[in-house]
Enzyme design. Structure first.
Site, PDB file in Angstrom:
ATOM      1  N   GLU A 159     174.488  11.448  27.686  1.00 44.20           N
ATOM      2  CA  GLU A 159     173.611  12.039  26.675  1.00 44.20           C
ATOM      3  C   GLU A 159     174.271  11.919  25.303  1.00 44.20           C
ATOM      4  O   GLU A 159     175.394  12.371  25.101  1.00 44.20           O
ATOM      5  CB  GLU A 159     173.358  13.515  26.990  1.00 44.20           C
ATOM      6  CG  GLU A 159     172.530  14.225  25.933  1.00 44.20           C
ATOM      7  CD  GLU A 159     172.750  15.726  25.942  1.00 44.20           C
ATOM      8  OE1 GLU A 159     172.793  16.304  24.845  1.00 44.20           O
ATOM      9  OE2 GLU A 159     172.906  16.302  27.039  1.00 44.20           O
TER      10      GLU A 159
ATOM     11  N   SER B  88     170.043  15.162  21.773  1.00 39.44           N
ATOM     12  CA  SER B  88     168.947  16.001  22.244  1.00 39.44           C
ATOM     13  C   SER B  88     168.083  16.316  21.038  1.00 39.44           C
ATOM     14  O   SER B  88     168.539  16.970  20.097  1.00 39.44           O
ATOM     15  CB  SER B  88     169.464  17.308  22.866  1.00 39.44           C
ATOM     16  OG  SER B  88     170.031  17.089  24.135  1.00 39.44           O
TER      17      SER B  88
ATOM     18  N   ARG C  31     183.867  23.083  20.913  1.00 41.75           N
ATOM     19  CA  ARG C  31     183.283  23.852  22.019  1.00 41.75           C
ATOM     20  C   ARG C  31     184.301  23.972  23.135  1.00 41.75           C
ATOM     21  O   ARG C  31     184.989  23.007  23.476  1.00 41.75           O
ATOM     22  CB  ARG C  31     182.023  23.167  22.552  1.00 41.75           C
ATOM     23  CG  ARG C  31     180.897  23.062  21.541  1.00 41.75           C
ATOM     24  CD  ARG C  31     179.667  22.407  22.141  1.00 41.75           C
ATOM     25  NE  ARG C  31     178.717  22.030  21.109  1.00 41.75           N
ATOM     26  CZ  ARG C  31     177.617  21.305  21.323  1.00 41.75           C
ATOM     27  NH1 ARG C  31     177.331  20.896  22.539  1.00 41.75           N
ATOM     28  NH2 ARG C  31     176.807  21.006  20.323  1.00 41.75           N
TER      29      ARG C  31
ATOM     30  N   ARG D 234     180.664   9.644  22.322  1.00 42.32           N
ATOM     31  CA  ARG D 234     179.982   9.087  23.501  1.00 42.32           C
ATOM     32  C   ARG D 234     179.393   7.707  23.210  1.00 42.32           C
ATOM     33  O   ARG D 234     179.346   6.857  24.107  1.00 42.32           O
ATOM     34  CB  ARG D 234     178.909  10.053  23.988  1.00 42.32           C
ATOM     35  CG  ARG D 234     179.509  11.339  24.546  1.00 42.32           C
ATOM     36  CD  ARG D 234     178.474  12.235  25.167  1.00 42.32           C
ATOM     37  NE  ARG D 234     179.105  13.402  25.778  1.00 42.32           N
ATOM     38  CZ  ARG D 234     178.474  14.288  26.530  1.00 42.32           C
ATOM     39  NH1 ARG D 234     177.176  14.146  26.770  1.00 42.32           N
ATOM     40  NH2 ARG D 234     179.116  15.311  27.038  1.00 42.32           N
TER      41      ARG D 234
ATOM     42  N   ARG E 289     183.710  14.592  27.692  1.00 45.38           N
ATOM     43  CA  ARG E 289     183.553  16.047  27.594  1.00 45.38           C
ATOM     44  C   ARG E 289     184.862  16.630  27.084  1.00 45.38           C
ATOM     45  O   ARG E 289     185.815  16.801  27.835  1.00 45.38           O
ATOM     46  CB  ARG E 289     183.183  16.651  28.954  1.00 45.38           C
ATOM     47  CG  ARG E 289     182.749  18.105  28.853  1.00 45.38           C
ATOM     48  CD  ARG E 289     182.243  18.623  30.188  1.00 45.38           C
ATOM     49  NE  ARG E 289     181.062  17.923  30.642  1.00 45.38           N
ATOM     50  CZ  ARG E 289     179.822  18.155  30.199  1.00 45.38           C
ATOM     51  NH1 ARG E 289     179.614  19.067  29.277  1.00 45.38           N
ATOM     52  NH2 ARG E 289     178.800  17.474  30.669  1.00 45.38           N
TER      53      ARG E 289
END
Length: 461
Positions: free
Chosen positions: A370, A373, A273, A412, A288
Site C-alpha cells: 500500500e 489511501s 509511528r 514503499r 514497516r
C-alpha cells in the site's frame, strides 16, 4: 465526529454502521440517554434564564413604586434562580463532556457505496494498471533488504545502533533516490494545481483529535515528553504521524469562502509511528518502520463535490506510479477495513516482486504494498476541527468536507523500484522520469562498503 443530531434522529443507522465496521460493545442507548438529558437541561436552563431576566426587571420597578417587601421577595427569588441555574449548568457541562467523549470514540459512518465486509480479505479490486506491458525481470528477484545491503545503499544495522529497530540509514545512491522521489512527487502534484506547504512536525493534542488520530490511536503515536499511554493535555505535543494532521488543522476554527474551494494542499514530511499493533510483521527492510517520508495531498471541498473529488484524488496519486511505470492496483476498502475517520477509501497498492506473499498477484509472485489511501472523511474531521465555509456571503457557515491521499509513500515506492527495476547483475535501472533528479544517473550500481567488518565478510578486498 458524527453529527449528534443524526445520532438522535437515526440511531439504527449508527448501529448498522458500527456493526458493518465490526465494532462491538458501544452502548448507543446510553449515549442517547446522555444526549436527551443534556437537551432537557439546556431547555430547562433557558426557562430559568428567562424567568430570572423577568424577575430582575421587576426589582427596580418595585423599588421605584415603594414596594420594598415585594422587591425583596424578587431579590430572594433571583438569588434562588441563580443558584438553580449554576447547579443545572454544572450538570449540563458534565453531560456535554460525557457526550463529546462518547462521540469522539465513534467512527465515521461508511458511505452507502462502500462494500460491506469483515476485513481486508473483503476489499474489492477496482482495476489493475501496468501489468500487460511489464518489464522482463531476473529469474530470481532479490528482496530490497538484501539488495540494499549488497549495494550498500540501505543500512538497518547501523540505524539500530543510533536509534533502535524500525529505523534505517540510506546511503549514497539510496539517499539520492529518496530525495529524487520526494522532488518528483512534489513536481507532479504541482502540475495538478496543489499548493505547497512545509508544515511543523510537532502537533498538538487538539490537532491529533481533529483528524481522528486521538484518542483512538494513542498507542501508535510518539508523544513528546511523556508516555503516549499517560493522560495528556490539549497543548501536549506529538511527532507528526502524517502531514494530514498539521495541514488539515491549519484552518482549524476558521470559516473559508465558497470561492476558496476546492482548496488543494500538498506537504512533504517525515512521519513517525510506533506501529504498536504490528509487532512481528514486516520486520526486515523498510516497508514497516517507525520513521518514513511521505508526500500528502489534502483537499477541502464543498459537500456536494466531495465524491467526485475523491475519484479525481485517486487519479492524482496514481499518476506518480503511472509515470514511474510501476504496476499497481486500486482497491475499494470494505466497511471492516476502513480507517476510523473515513467514510470511503481507495487504496493504491504497488507490485513489489521481490518478496513472496500469499496474497500477491496470481501467477506472478511478489506482494502488494500500500502506497496511498485516498479517503473522503465527509464532515467528520470538519466537526472535530471546526472547519467551515460560507456558501454565500449572506448565508450561515456550514461544515465543509475533507479528503486526503498519500501522494505517495516514498519508502514503499522505493522498495517497488528496487525490486521491479532490478537487473540480472544486481544493479537497478533508474526510471527515465527520475533520471534528471538523480544527476542524470541511469543505473544504481551501489558502493564499496566501509570498515573492517566489510573485509571480514568478504565484501571488500
Amino acid at each position: 465526529m458524527i453529527d449528534r443530531q443524526l445520532l438522535r434522529d437515526e440511531p439504527e443507522r449508527v448501529r448498522d454502521a458500527l456493526a458493518a465496521r465490526n465494532m462491538e460493545g458501544v452502548d448507543i442507548d446510553r449515549v442517547l440517554d446522555v444526549y436527551d438529558e443534556w437537551r432537557s437541561l439546556k431547555a430547562e436552563g433557558d426557562d430559568l434564564r428567562h424567568e430570572r431576566n423577568e424577575v430582575s426587571q421587576k426589582i427596580g420597578q418595585l423599588k421605584q413604586e415603594g414596594k420594598d417587601e415585594e422587591a425583596q421577595e424578587a431579590i430572594d427569588r433571583s438569588g434562588e434562580l441563580k443558584t438553580e441555574l449554576q447547579e443545572l449548568e454544572a450538570r449540563a457541562d458534565e453531560l456535554e463532556a460525557e457526550l463529546d467523549e462518547a462521540l469522539m470514540e465513534l467512527p465515521n459512518l461508511p458511505h452507502e457505496s462502500v462494500p460491506v465486509g469483515a476485513d481486508e480479505a473483503d476489499n474489492e479490486e477496482v482495476r489493475r494498471v501496468g501489468f500487460d506491458d511489464r518489464r522482463e525481470l531476473p529469474d530470481e528477484v532479490t528482496p530490497h533488504y538484501d539488495l540494499g545491503e549488497e549495494l550498500d545503499i540501505i543500512d538497518e544495522g547501523r540505524a539500530a545502533k543510533t536509534t533502535g529497530s524500525g529505523f534505517y540509514f540510506l546511503k549514497g545512491e539510496g539517499a539520492m533516490l529518496e530525495h529524487a522521489l520526494v522532488q518528483f512527487m512534489l513536481d507532479v502534484h504541482r502540475e495538478q494545481e496543489y499548493v505547497d506547504l512545509f508544515p511543523p512536525i510537532p502537533v498538538k493534542t487538539t490537532s491529533m483529535e481533529g483528524t481522528g488520530q486521538l484518542p483512538k490511536f494513542a498507542e501508535d503515536a510518539y508523544r513528546i515528553g511523556g508516555s503516549e499511554t499517560e493522560d495528556y493535555d490539549d497543548d501536549d505535543l506529538w511527532l507528526c504521524p502524517t502531514a494530514e494532521v498539521p495541514v488539515t488543522n491549519m484552518y482549524r476554527d476558521e470559516i473559508l469562502l465558497k470561492d476558496d474551494l476546492p482548496l488543494k494542499h500538498q506537504a512533504y514530511t517525515p512521519n513517525f509511528r510506533r506501529e504498536a499493533g504490528e509487532h512481528g510483521t514486516e520486520t526486515r527492510g523498510i516497508v514497516r518502520v517507525h520513521q518514513f517520508n511521505k508526500v500528502e495531498l489534502v483537499n477541502f471541498v464543498e459537500p456536494d463535490e466531495s465524491y467526485d473529488r475523491l475519484e479525481a484524488l485517486v487519479d492524482e496519486a496514481a499518476e506518480v506510479l503511472d509515470r514511474l511505470g510501476l504496476p499497481y492496483r486500486v482497491l475499494s476498502l470494505c466497511t471492516g477495513d476502513l480507517t476510523f475517520a473515513s467514510a470511503k477509501t481507495y487504496d493504491l497498492e504497488v507490485w513489489a516482486p521481490g518478496t513472496e506473499s500469499e496474497d500477491g498477484p496470481e501467477d506472478l509472485g511478489g506482494r502488494w504494498l500500500e502506497v496511498s489511501s485516498a479517503s473522503n472523511f465527509e464532515d467528520f474531521q470538519a466537526r472535530r476541527a471546526g472547519l467551515r465555509y460560507r456558501p454565500e456571503r449572506h448565508e450561515s457557515a456550514e461544515y465543509l468536507h475533507t479528503l486526503n491521499a498519500s501522494g505517495t509513500a516514498v519508502g514503499r515506492v522505493m522498495v517497488a523500484l528496487l525490486e521491479y527495476y532490478q537487473n540480472e547483475d544486481g544493479t537497478v535501472d533508474v526510471p527515465e522520469p527520475l533520471q534528471p533528479y538523480m544527476g542524470g544517473r541511469e543505473v544504481i550500481e551501489g558502493h564499496e562498503p566501509v570498515g573492517e567488518a566489510a573485509v571480514g565478510a568478504g565484501k571488500k578486498d
